[in-house]
Design an enzyme around this catalytic site. Structure first.
Site, PDB file in Angstrom:
ATOM      1  N   ARG A 192     -64.609 -72.675 -50.435  1.00  0.00           N
ATOM      2  CA  ARG A 192     -64.745 -73.014 -49.015  1.00  0.00           C
ATOM      3  C   ARG A 192     -65.611 -72.004 -48.301  1.00  0.00           C
ATOM      4  NH1 ARG A 192     -58.472 -74.857 -47.624  1.00  0.00           N
ATOM      5  NH2 ARG A 192     -58.376 -76.374 -49.341  1.00  0.00           N
ATOM      6  N   GLU A 221     -49.238 -69.991 -43.978  1.00  0.00           N
ATOM      7  CA  GLU A 221     -49.315 -71.267 -44.701  1.00  0.00           C
ATOM      8  C   GLU A 221     -49.601 -71.047 -46.187  1.00  0.00           C
ATOM      9  OE1 GLU A 221     -52.423 -73.812 -43.244  1.00  0.00           O
ATOM     10  OE2 GLU A 221     -52.443 -74.952 -45.096  1.00  0.00           O
ATOM     11  N   SER A 270     -49.791 -77.330 -47.853  1.00  0.00           N
ATOM     12  CA  SER A 270     -49.981 -78.341 -46.826  1.00  0.00           C
ATOM     13  C   SER A 270     -49.775 -79.681 -47.512  1.00  0.00           C
ATOM     14  CB  SER A 270     -51.407 -78.206 -46.302  1.00  0.00           C
ATOM     15  OG  SER A 270     -51.533 -78.785 -45.043  1.00  0.00           O
TER      16      SER A 270
END
Length: 452
Positions: free
Chosen positions: A289, A376, A379
């Site tokens: 990413r 997190e 997800s």
RNA sequence: GGAGAGGUGACCGAGUAGGCCGAAGGUGCUCGCCUGCUAAGCGAGUGUACGUCAAAAGCGUACCCAGGGUUCAAAUCCCUGCCUCUCCGCCA
């Protein structure tokens, strides 16, 4: 320019010199019929997300588009009829010259109409592709992550009789994480794992894969780590989020940002059998990413990297079962942390924080004592038929009718962030890391990572 | 990288002097009949998308790997790309 408007028909098309021409032929995101007949549903979804979109313009284009379809099909019908007549007449030896002339003329009209149709179709599809999925009715309405709602917590924050350190400090002291050398090799936001650190990463991958395969009933797959444009469009990363992706030069391939992309597309353009659903896959892949727009954020440690490892869960479900499957998927992901005995909480994302393709998402947030925050680590989302429509993933009902499946996925879990959680939660006063029991079989007998 | 062969419906497999081919035939599958069960047998049906329609039926259009071209008309001819297979080379 006209070359760019050629009739959409899936698949990318490489030109001789390696640059390619792209189209999303037939790809839609929102159901065009719902949009046409019950646009208020889409409008409401957009409003809840705080997104703006010119639905009226889209409807106008759609109307024009359908008028053009009718025109051209009517003419084609005439052409087909007359062509057949010519074939018949020719057999009898009759003169067909004036009919041929007429059809030649008609052909020109058809071509002209189709040209207009291609333009309208392209415009229509380009708009459809950037409309986000409407949130599920159970998703809380909100504008940002502060409106997410915690729905459950598991375990407790561990007590320390010393000040727990962030993982990057521990990792560098133990010489198992080497961000400086990673930066030298590549650049910022990369990591070099070393010794027990590399082993820990690898152990977690195997631990998670085994757990999901043996105990949760997933089928393991190992997909390509780069995919073509059609695949990336199928799951919704394209066309809207190209700037988040690493693009391969000279060919229209991208590095995957998550295994969701190749794994969901395993069944693109397929019609599945009802009785084989739900299908459950688990895959380990690295993820790439760009993290554009995150400059200066989470620059230390394993939190936010350009390349990280992840074990991903993907499901293909019947529409009326997908929300049950989402709960199950969430439990499968949670199970990893339960077995590692690490405290976490689960939030349901509000409409304003929901991803583009998702109808409903739960985030699992793991406790990080060294940073005193929840972060997190997974997800889990139900995309309903949003991705299925784009990627054309359908199933045949027992009655023979065809419908779109629902797709779901969730991290099970992000490996680097799990390493981070283990380091911080299992640290000791002297700077060592205790290996959680569940992981010991994967650590070659190691039960403690200590300095020296 | 070099040389050949090929890509047709769930599968196998016909289909080249372009027209009546959405596509023969077989297998599979579905429904019905039949034999006391099994095997076999008989009959019918069996692609997808879009458009039209309130909806179904019906009708229309498109699709025989993909894109483009020739033609009144293409699964059938031409060009380009992708993929698969075989042989050689190279390589982990």
């Amino acid at each position: 320019m006209a070359a760019c408007l050629h009739t959409p028909r899936h698949r990318l098309h490489f030109l001789a010199h390696g640059v390619q021409q792209t189209d999303y032929g037939g790809v839609k995101m929102i159901d065009p019929k719902i949009l046409r007949e019950r646009s208020e549903i889409i409008r409401e979804g957009l409003n809840k997300r705080g997104a703006t979109f010119d639905i009226d313009k889209l409807l106008e284009i759609d109307e024009n588009r359908r008028a053009l379809i009718q025109d051209s099909e009517k003419m084609k019908n005439e052409r087909n009829a007359l062509s057949n007549e010519i074939a018949r007449l020719k057999k009898t030896g009759a003169d067909v010259a004036d009919r041929v002339t007429h059809l030649r003329e008609l052909g020109r009209f058809i071509e002209k109409t189709e040209q207009e149709l291609r333009v309208a179709e392209k415009e229509w599809e380009d708009m459809l592709l950037v409309i986000p999925n409407p949130p599920h009715e159970t998703v809380p309405v909100g504008s940002g992550d502060r409106d997410n709602e915690v729905v459950k917590t598991w375990g407790e924050k561990p007590a320390f009789d010393f000040e727990p350190l962030p993982h990057w400090d521990i990792g560098e002291k133990l010489d198992i994480l080497d961000p400086k050398r990673a930066a030298k090799i590549t650049g910022s936001r990369f990591i070099l794992y070393k010794g027990s650190g590399a082993l820990l990463e690898r152990a977690l991958i195997n631990f998670m894969l085994d757990l999901h395969v043996r105990e949760h009933g997933y089928t393991e797959v190992l997909p390509p780590f780069m995919v073509n444009r059609e695949t990336m469009t199928g799951t919704g990363q394209l066309p809207k989020f190209e700037d988040e992706l690493f693009k391969i030069e000279g060919i229209d391939y991208f590095l995957i940002p998550t295994a969701e992309v190749p794994v969901t597309n395993i069944h693109s353009n397929e019609i599945l059998k009802e009785d084989e659903l739900p299908l459950k896959y688990v895959a380990y892949t690295p993820c790439f990413r760009k993290e554009a727009g995150a400059h200066g954020k989470d620059t230390r440690g394993l939190t936010r990297l350009h390349q990280f490892n992840k074990v991903e869960l993907v499901k293909f479900a019947l529409p009326d079962q997908s929300y049950d499957e989402l709960e199950g998927l969430l439990l499968d992901a949670e199970d990893v942390l339960k077995r590692l005995n690490i405290h976490y909480r689960v939030s349901v994302l509000c409409t304003g924080d929901l991803g583009f393709s998702s109808s409903k998402t739960y985030d699992i947030e793991v406790w990080l004592p060294g940073q005193n925050i929840y972060r997190e680590i997974s997800s889990c989302s139900n995309f309903e038929n949003f991705q299925a429509r784009r990627a054309k993933i359908r199933y045949r009902k027992s009655g023979g009718k065809i419908d779109l499946v629902h797709t779901l996925n969730g991290s099970g879990l992000a490996i680097g962030r799990t390493v981070m959680a283990i380091i911080e939660n299992y640290q000791t006063r002297d700077g060592s890391i205790v290996i959680p029991d569940a992981l010991k079989p994967y650590m070659n007998g190691l039960s403690l990572i200590s300095a020296g």
